[in-house]
Write a protein that holds these residues in place. Structure first.
Motif, PDB file in Angstrom:
ATOM      1  N   THR A  17       9.674  12.825   3.559  1.00  0.00           N
ATOM      2  CA  THR A  17      10.201  13.374   2.314  1.00  0.00           C
ATOM      3  C   THR A  17      11.033  14.616   2.660  1.00  0.00           C
ATOM      4  N   GLU A  22       2.595   2.409  -5.148  1.00  0.00           N
ATOM      5  CA  GLU A  22       1.140   2.561  -5.167  1.00  0.00           C
ATOM      6  C   GLU A  22       0.749   4.008  -4.882  1.00  0.00           C
ATOM      7  N   ASN A  23       1.435   4.606  -3.904  1.00  0.00           N
ATOM      8  CA  ASN A  23       1.099   5.972  -3.515  1.00  0.00           C
ATOM      9  C   ASN A  23       1.262   6.974  -4.653  1.00  0.00           C
ATOM     10  N   PHE A  71       5.725   8.073  -1.632  1.00  0.00           N
ATOM     11  CA  PHE A  71       6.702   7.866  -0.568  1.00  0.00           C
ATOM     12  C   PHE A  71       6.146   6.869   0.439  1.00  0.00           C
ATOM     13  N   ALA A  72       7.025   6.031   0.959  1.00  0.00           N
ATOM     14  CA  ALA A  72       6.622   5.125   2.035  1.00  0.00           C
ATOM     15  C   ALA A  72       7.813   4.923   2.960  1.00  0.00           C
ATOM     16  N   THR A  73       7.520   4.591   4.193  1.00  0.00           N
ATOM     17  CA  THR A  73       8.579   4.484   5.191  1.00  0.00           C
ATOM     18  C   THR A  73       8.224   3.417   6.222  1.00  0.00           C
ATOM     19  N   ARG A 133      12.304   8.854   7.550  1.00  0.00           N
ATOM     20  CA  ARG A 133      10.866   8.739   7.798  1.00  0.00           C
ATOM     21  C   ARG A 133      10.034   9.786   7.081  1.00  0.00           C
ATOM     22  N   GLU A 159       4.511   0.032  -1.567  1.00  0.00           N
ATOM     23  CA  GLU A 159       3.637   1.107  -1.070  1.00  0.00           C
ATOM     24  C   GLU A 159       3.963   2.438  -1.744  1.00  0.00           C
ATOM     25  N   ALA A 173      -0.856  10.644  -6.650  1.00  0.00           N
ATOM     26  CA  ALA A 173      -0.353  12.008  -6.624  1.00  0.00           C
ATOM     27  C   ALA A 173      -0.591  12.633  -7.995  1.00  0.00           C
ATOM     28  N   GLN A 202       4.916  11.952  -7.229  1.00  0.00           N
ATOM     29  CA  GLN A 202       5.777  11.423  -6.174  1.00  0.00           C
ATOM     30  C   GLN A 202       5.021  10.514  -5.212  1.00  0.00           C
TER      31      GLN A 202
END
Lengths: 469, 449
Positions: free
Chosen positions: B339, B86-87, B66-68, B337, B83, B91, B64
């Motif tokens: 998960t 990429e993140n 996540f970006a915000t 903002r 992002e 994980a 997973q």
């Protein structure tokens, strides 16, 4: 000029025009605060990377005042039109004064980043490795450690503050935080141990800082507490280990020395400047310039250079902390304590790094001088009612003191005391000053990073909120 | 730049960028809020603003990312997707990780979009804040000032869409008031607090806010430190809500599956007295926590957590449900903002029959807890240790007596559930959406002198 010196976040002319717009309805003073915040975190839990998160916020808050009335509006739209709309919204709530021309912006609006290694330039793989290393070190301590979670987070906050007095200042703040939480499982249930390190620095922190030692401390704390007995219920002398209890002063008197609370009659320290409010050994300082501590800032969120303010000197109350609006109504200098959580918030009086300076006694003598009491090695958070001065703080690692020796570990509980009483009752102050863990101070719904510190000390009496009679 | 597109369209637009192997979820929000504070009969400050947010969650092979961001600018949206992508590469795979899959449960169909707050004017807001302060000051000669008197309102839109076919949207408003009067007697000052919140301005009970805030401050004048002893405590509803909120926090999937709950192994067991029934019920419009969907877009539903003292189920989101071998209970909690985590929407207690005075009448010696502090520092939801600062009034001979302060109450979450002696009949919905009563609990350690 260093290559890390960056120009203003927004164009000078654009800001100047926005200030003029903000004052066009008769505002007497106006301010534009621009913020660009980028943060990223890595959550390592149950032996694997659970998630990586990145976050970005960019926006401006515009403030206009007339007399004691303040209008404020925030926007994420930094175009000429977006800023104009926010400026007019703020102006609508602060109208009707004489037409005043804003002073032309002085200064560069530039900001210097003091981090040697910007965290954003370090690979994500390296950050993952750091959390994995921390996790492994904690797990190696003892088979009773059943869960470990590690969180790495980095944040870079660029700000620009401009106002109608001509202030045009910037700052570029980089902070890094690493925390580890361990759960130990024993016959009597679960216990937890936590450690956190955080500084206003770049990734160079980890060139020197021993994260494995930190992880082991957290794990041992959880293991030790498996054997803990219920904490006492009632009043006892309390010895607080150096660096473990600065939050006591943050709550016992820090908040009560914030000029906004003083001004509204909501502080027990109102009208007490010049009085002996603490034991004569106590000198309390709030210092936003302190090295790379967690609460350190180059300028506050109203553009004022941060500074070192002595609040209590040898037991005598010397000053409160101030923001722009309070210092203006009191006709005095700013103190660099005007802070806000983000561009969406109005600033108010806040602490930075708050600490008590060294006394003269050896810490071991403080313990051996205590016949019966509680030794607190780590405090959690706290909370204060500034009107009465009553404050609580949690002890997350504590022991009994019996016959001058530290003995059995105690289960977690809160301590409660009264700020003015406790200040008078600091009877022994050590010579081993240390800063404590990074904290987030909450006030009226806004959180800001703060530091605290103190030498080992003894309070003659605090109420321990345990269950053992 | 301004983005005036409808949120559901914006969300669907982002979904078209999902790659074939990706589970892709977009969460968007947009809103406005205004807060007005009064001081000394004048407007002290007016704060207003618009905010926007996006959160993108991408899962590939159980990994997973996540970006915000706080903007719906097209460039920013593009960066957020990149992002998140990429993140996720960093994980590690978890076979249960993933976005929510529609489960066929029908949402309650609540109409939560009352437009009343949209019609508020600057004058309306200021008038309430000024009025609240004035009424506190004139209601009791011991009230010498008001630290804060505030009005807030807001309107928000929310949209969530995913490649699993979830597409939900909502919008609605709310408003609230809060006031903190100061009571003085001699050199002593006490501060009181009270507030209310509702979906529409005319549902706010200002009379009650004023009388509660003034009583909260004046009742504590002359308070003394109590003796340390084991007593029966009566928690007023907001304090009971804080206690039971902590308990239910330990009954959420994330804490349970990760071995961070003292109740992890107790499903189906008696963990509390038989009088206690706890329900999370977001389908009840009377609660401000009511909603049609949870934070992953699944239908909100009524969950009985503790049934006559028996732990009947844990709360789950999609991930924790899958991992626990069950399914989501519609308990995902999140904004754009973050998960989704697992939490309570509208905790509700099944009320007893007796009012507060009848509860007191059965207690020879005890304390009535009007407020607590240090919940974040003195309660460990993993071990269950419970110790908080407390203030209130003594109960003597079955009636309320002198006020006390600078004390703590302590026990463990596990014991307190079994030491409940009575649940009150004084049920109310608190401003935070919790439906609660007073609760009497025996054998709690009161620490003072």
């Amino acid at each position: 000029m260093s290559e890390k010196m960056l120009g203003p976040l927004l164009d000078r002319d654009l800001i100047q025009e926005t200030i003029s717009t903000a004052m066009s309805k008769g505002g007497q003073w106006a301010e534009v605060f621009v913020e660009d915040r980028q943060s990223a975190s890595t959550e390592f839990d149950e032996g694997r990377v659970e998630s990586m998160v990145s976050s970005r916020d960019l926006g401006a808050g515009i403030r206009v005042t007339v007399g004691e009335a303040t209008g404020f509006a925030h926007t994420a739209d930094l175009s000429l039109e977006g800023l104009r709309e926010a400026a007019l919204a703020a102006a609508a709530a602060a109208q009707g004064g004489n037409q005043i021309e804003p002073v032309a912006l002085r200064g560069q609006g530039a900001s210097l980043n003091r981090a040697e290694i910007l965290p954003s330039t370090v690979s994500k793989a390296r950050k993952v490795e750091l959390t994995r290393q921390t996790d492994a070190a904690a797990r190696e301590v003892d088979g009773a450690i059943t869960q470990v979670s590690v969180r790495y987070s980095e944040g870079r906050r660029r700000i620009l503050v401009a106002n109608s007095d001509g202030v045009f200042n910037g700052d570029d703040q980089t902070r890094i935080l690493l925390s580890v939480n361990c759960v130990a499982s024993g016959d009597q249930g679960l216990q937890t141990g936590r450690e956190t390190v955080g500084y206003t620095v770049g990734f160079e922190l980890f060139d020197e800082y021993d994260v494995e030692a930190m992880a082991r401390r957290a794990a041992r704390r959880a293991i030790t507490k498996l054997e803990a007995r219920p904490a006492p219920s009632g009043q006892l002398p309390v010895v607080i280990q150096r660096g473990g209890g600065g939050v006591l002063f943050h709550e016992a008197c820090g908040h009560g020395l914030e000029a906004d609370l003083v001004d509204k009659g909501a502080s027990v320290f109102r009208d007490r400047i010049g009085e002996l409010v603490a034991s004569p050994t106590v000198t309390l300082v709030d210092d936003g310039t302190m090295g790379s501590e967690w609460g350190t800032i180059a300028i506050d969120d109203e553009g004022c250079l941060s500074q070192r303010n002595v609040l209590i000197e040898n037991g005598v109350l010397t000053d409160y902390m101030w923001d722009h609006s309070r210092s203006r109504s009191a006709r005095r200098e700013l103190s660099g304590n005007g802070r806000r959580q983000s561009y969406q918030h109005l600033p108010m009086v806040r602490m930075t790094n708050t600490f008590v300076m060294n006394g003269e006694i050896k810490p071991e003598d403080i313990v051996s001088d205590t016949e019966k009491g509680v030794y607190v090695a780590q405090l959690g958070g706290g909370q204060v009612n500034t009107a009465t001065g009553d404050f609580v703080f949690g002890m997350t690692e504590a022991y009994l003191i019996e016959d001058g020796r530290i003995t059995a570990p105690l289960r977690e509980s809160n301590l409660i005391g009264n700020g003015p009483d406790v200040l008078q009752n600091i009877e022994l102050l050590g010579n081993d000053f240390a800063m404590g863990s990074p904290g987030t101070c909450g006030k009226d719904g806004q959180g800001v990073p703060v530091g605290d510190g103190q030498p080992t000390l003894r309070v003659a009496s605090l109420t321990i909120g345990g269950t053992a009679s | 730049m301004k983005n005036t597109a409808e949120l559901p369209d914006l969300a669907q637009g982002l979904l078209t960028g999902a790659r074939e192997n990706e589970q892709f979820e977009v969460c968007l929000s947009r809103g406005r809020s205004t807060t007005v504070k009064a001081y000394l009969g004048q407007i002290e400050s007016v704060r207003s603003g618009a905010s926007q947010a996006v959160g993108v969650r991408i899962v590939v092979d159980g990994r997973q990312g996540f970006a915000t961001a706080g903007s719906l600018d097209p460039e920013v949206l593009k960066q957020v997707v990149e992002e998140a992508r990429e993140n996720l590469q960093f994980a590690e795979s978890d076979p249960d990780q993933g976005i929510a899959i529609p489960d066929g449960v029908v949402p309650p169909g609540l109409d939560l979009t009352d437009p009343a707050v949209l019609r508020l004017t600057a004058e309306d807001r200021a008038a309430v804040a000024i009025e609240l302060e004035r009424r506190c000051l004139s209601s009791d000669s011991r009230i010498t000032g008001v630290r804060s008197s505030a009005w807030s309102d807001g309107w928000g839109e929310f949209a969530l869409a995913s490649t699993s076919g979830i597409a939900v949207q909502s919008e609605g408003g709310s408003c609230s008031v809060g006031v903190q009067p100061l009571a003085m007697q001699g050199t002593e000052t006490q501060i009181g607090h009270a507030g209310d919140a509702a979906r529409r301005p005319d549902a706010l009970d200002l009379d009650r806010v004023v009388s509660e805030a003034v009583e909260d401050a004046t009742r504590m004048l002359g308070a003394t430190k109590p003796s340390s002893e084991k007593v029966t405590v009566v928690l007023e509803p907001s304090v009971a809500a804080a206690f039971l909120g902590t308990v239910v926090g330990a009954l959420t999937g994330e804490r349970v599956i990760k071995g961070r709950s003292p109740f992890a192994e107790r499903l189906g067991e008696q963990i509390a007295v038989a009088q206690l029934t706890l329900i999370d019920d977001p389908t009840n419009m009377e609660s401000l926590g009511a909603d049609n969907h949870d934070g992953e877009g699944l239908a909100a539903r009524r969950n009985v957590i503790v049934d006559s003292g028996v732990l009947s189920q844990f709360l789950h989101n999609s991930y924790t449900g899958r991992r626990a071998g069950t399914s989501s209970t519609g308990s995902a909690v999140r904004g754009p903002r973050s998960t989704p985590s697992v939490g309570i929407h509208a905790l509700t207690i099944a009320p007893g029959v007796n009012n507060r005075d009848e509860l007191f009448a059965k207690i020879k010696k005890g304390v009535f807890i009007r407020g607590v502090n240090g919940l974040h520092s003195g309660v460990n939801p993993v071990s269950g240790d419970f110790s908080v600062g407390a203030y209130g009034q003594r109960i003597q001979g079955g009636a309320l007596g002198e006020p006390f302060r600078e004390a703590t109450i302590a026990s463990t979450l596990q014991r307190m559930l079994l030491d409940i002696v009575e649940i009150g009949g004084d049920f109310e919905f608190l401003p935070n959406g919790t439906g609660m009563t007073s609760i009497a609990i025996a054998d709690v350690a009161l620490s003072g002198i």
